[in-house]
Design an enzyme around this catalytic site. Structure first.
Site, PDB file in Angstrom:
ATOM      1  N   GLY A 223       0.816  -1.211   0.000  1.00 34.73           N
ATOM      2  CA  GLY A 223       0.000   0.000   0.000  1.00 34.73           C
ATOM      3  C   GLY A 223       0.851   1.263   0.000  1.00 34.73           C
TER       4      GLY A 223
ATOM      5  N   GLU B 213       1.649   1.915  -3.469  1.00 36.55           N
ATOM      6  CA  GLU B 213       0.425   2.324  -4.181  1.00 36.55           C
ATOM      7  C   GLU B 213       0.101   3.794  -3.894  1.00 36.55           C
ATOM      8  OE1 GLU B 213      -1.722  -1.179  -2.735  1.00 36.55           O
ATOM      9  OE2 GLU B 213      -2.270  -1.578  -4.823  1.00 36.55           O
TER      10      GLU B 213
END
Ligand code: NAI
Length: 687
Positions: free
Chosen positions: A100, A103
């Site tokens: 994440g 991301e």
């Protein structure tokens, strides 16, 4: 957790401080969305730098949220808000930008990283795919081939490689904050780069996807996440952004509830817990700054290399000058091979080799903190070594044995200060294999046991505490694996069918192929010794093969025949004849792959339950780590104990009952039956 905003002229600096690794908790996700809104509303701000306090950028998801239903705000929305912000964001990356974290960085308009930073999408290692646009944005930024490689391997890359791929815009040395602010100031007034979600994926060569899908499926063995990740990147390449995001999201949710993800999460948590067992939390280990290894053979050289990799100076003690040279040559060849494979540079290899001093007397061990004995597997030789160590080492030096099958209590008899003695069972090759069984004796002091775990942390190994019994945890279960494999032969399964079934289950090799590779002789000696101690060992065919010196590949034949210069196993008529004789008219059954795997794996679970019952292993999860890290048990199955629980212990008990009736396995032990009744091994913890 705090997210603070500072202003440096037209640049706003958003600093995340969520120790220890700035994980993307719900509170952090919320705060990031609020920061976007605040800064978009601030006329004076032209660009936003996203920085993290502490040792790393956002290193991934919050592990405490693993396996739970996700709570809003969801990460894909957070990334979309950052990407869609009116002011371009710049990710300033140090430490790791993983999962994440990467991301979020892909939602930014630019990425700046320090040279030592790592970037990656490790989700497949948890049986998942990236779920916040990783599979959709990454190929739009760096192209599909590089994205597939990064996502399906799960391995991070360094900042230099990330720059070469176009994932990082600038690598900086020195102060990241200052450098990123300077970068952002230069970007003010320049056209904003096209948002990644608005870009398309560069075209790939014809046939790329068909080839890639085959390659990934092959190397993933039976793991599903890499295959599904490839499909997601393909969708990202062939469909529009929104369609691809929806596909990624569906795949992510499906995998999150899968058996493989549950197994991989179990292993992840077991591995995290292993280096720091709670029962030793308040015990301080002894300092280890120097080490000696006694014996420079297969294991001693590998252990010396592992100690050097961890930065310790090593003295290698052998019997005499010629063997010292051989021991040093063994160490040298390990590092030279590492350099050849590109794992280390030739300079590092030379430095590691130079840090091993070979000697044939014990005089220079007076100030050594840790000694690992790895001489021949012979009680009297080992005792003589420890008698010498008793004389020369400091009374607080930690003295350890790498014995596989001898009783460490017996080895340590007569040792002065026996509280400093410990079994440290490494696995071959010792500089590579992650498992370390730590075997305290009756007299081992708690801080010496804690030192074993501290050493494992230093060496980057997975430590598992094992009690004393023949073979400790791993080799004791291995004996059951082998005995069951022979029972299968006597009841109608061919060696090749057993090997194929275990490979289909997910092991890298079947039990007979593995014995032919490693040699049948060592296990043969051990069975002989066990029988001399009055124990029963079941290997009727294996014993006959040893008697005619069919020791495996090294003698030209074992469970299989081998053509000269060819390692491909060939069915052996001689072995088939021995099996037929030993079967003594026993009923020949029709075994399929699944029933073969059950007849091997479930008795392993039964033995493991006995091991727990006797306190030889502390936790069921420790047994999983032993089998995964020492014996090739497929990680995605979570280890034998997790596998049995996921399958249902009641079913395991029923199948073992069924196998035991015709004498094809032992009946389930009391502990296993009780665990089945109570709903799992953890329900019996502490009993
Ligand atoms: P090896 O035969 O390759 O090496 C043993 C070395 O010890 C030889 O180089 C020998 O010269 C040296 N040695 C013998 N007596 C000595 C003495 N008095 N002082 C100094 N050096 C002496 O054996 P290997 O395979 O390295 O095994 C060593 C120990 O590790 C054994 O206890 C074995 O059971 C254990 N072990 C072996 C594993 C394997 O896969 N080979 C795995 C785990 C443990």
């Amino acid at each position: 957790m705090t997210v603070t905003i500072a202003r440096e002229g037209a640049i706003a600096v958003v600093t995340i401080d969520n120790p220890p690794v700035n994980a993307l908790s719900k509170a952090l996700r919320q705060a990031l969305i609020e920061a976007v809104a605040t800064l978009d509303a601030d006329e004076a701000v032209k660009l936003v730098v996203l920085l993290c306090a502490g040792r790393t950028f956002i290193a991934g998801a919050d592990v405490s949220e693993f396996g739970k239903p996700p709570e809003p705000p969801h990460l894909p929305d957070v990334v979309a808000r950052i990407e869609g912000a009116g002011k371009p964001w710049v990710a300033a990356i140090h430490g790791s930008a993983l999962g994440g974290g990467l991301e979020v960085a892909l939602g930014c308009a630019y990425r700046v990283a320090v040279r030592s930073a790592n970037l990656g999408l490790p989700e497949v290692k948890l049986g998942l795919i990236p779920g916040a646009g990783g599979t959709v944005r990454l190929p739009r930024l760096i192209g599909a081939p590089a994205a597939v490689e990064l996502i399906t391997s799960g391995n991070p890359i360094d900042a230099r490689k990330a720059t070469a791929l176009g994932l990082v815009d600038l690598v900086v040395d020195g102060d990241l904050r200052q450098a990123t602010i300077a970068f952002a100031e230069e970007a003010v007034g320049k056209p904003r780069p096209q948002r990644i979600s608005d870009r398309s994926v560069a075209a790939v060569e014809d046939g790329f996807w068909d080839d890639m899908e085959k390659v990934v499926a092959g190397s993933a063995k039976r793991e599903i996440a890499p295959v599904r990740a490839t499909a997601s990147v393909r969708m990202a390449s062939e469909a529009d952004f929104a369609t691809a995001m929806a596909f990624e999201g569906e795949t992510f949710l499906e995998l999150r509830g899968s058996a493989q993800a549950a197994a991989l999460r179990h292993v992840f948590f077991a591995e995290r817990a292993a280096p720091r067992p709670p029962e030793l939390a308040s015990v301080a280990p002894r300092d280890i700054r120097s080490a000696a290894v006694i014996g420079g053979g297969t294991m001693g050289a590998g252990i010396a290399a592992a100690l050097r990799d961890a930065g310790l100076p090593v003295v290698l003690v052998e019997r005499d000058g010629t063997v010292v040279e051989r021991g040093l040559a063994n160490v040298r060849s390990i590092f030279e091979a590492s350099a050849k494979r590109g794992r280390i540079t030739p300079e590092v290899a030379a430095e590691r080799i130079a840090g091993v001093i070979g000697i044939d007397d014990y005089g220079s061990l007076a100030d050594t903190d840790l000694v690992v004995e790895a001489v021949f597997e012979d009680l009297s030789i080992k005792r003589a070594v420890f008698a010498k160590l008793s004389e020369v080492c400091r009374p607080d030096a930690v003295l350890t044995t790498n014995t596989s099958y001898l009783d460490p209590d017996q080895i340590s008899q007569g040792l002065s200060n026996p509280e400093r003695f410990l079994g440290l069972h490494f696995f071959s090759p010792a500089h590579i294999m992650k498992l370390l069984e730590i075997v305290p004796t009756e007299t081992t002091a708690p801080e010496v046991l804690a030192t074993g775990f501290a050493l494992a942390r230093l060496l980057g190994k997975i430590p598992v505490r094992a009690g004393i019994c023949d073979g400790f945890i791993g080799n004791r279960i291995l004996k059951v694996t082998r005995a069951q494999s022979e029972r299968l032969l006597l009841s109608g399964a061919k060696p090749s069918a057993v090997d194929a079934a275990m490979r289909a289950f997910g092991l890298p090799m079947g039990p007979f192929e593995a014995q032919d590779l490693g040699g049948l002789d060592i296990a043969g000696f051990q069975r002989k010794a066990a029988r001399e101690r009055g124990e029963v060992s079941f290997a009727p065919v294996g014993d006959r093969l040893c008697a005619i010196e069919r020791f495996g590949q090294k003698s030209g034949g074992g469970w299989y025949d081998y053509r000269p210069g060819d390692r491909a196993p060939q069915l052996s008529d001689a072995v088939a004849a021995i099996i037929a004789e030993e079967a003594h008219g026993q009923a020949q059954l029709a075994w399929d792959e699944a029933s073969i795997a059950d007849a091997i794996i479930l008795p392993m679970v039964n033995e493991a339950a006995r091991i727990l019952d006797e306190g030889v292993a502390v936790r069921a999860a420790d047994i999983d780590l032993v089998k995964i890290h020492g014996y090739g048990f497929p990680r995605w199955r979570g280890g034998p104990m997790h596998y049995a629980e996921a399958r249902g212990l009641a079913e395991v008990v029923a199948l073992l009952d069924g196998l035991s009736t015709p004498g094809l396995a032992d009946p389930p032990c009391a502990r296993l039956r009780l665990a089945a009744e109570r709903g799992g091994f953890s329900a019996l913890a502490g009993m």
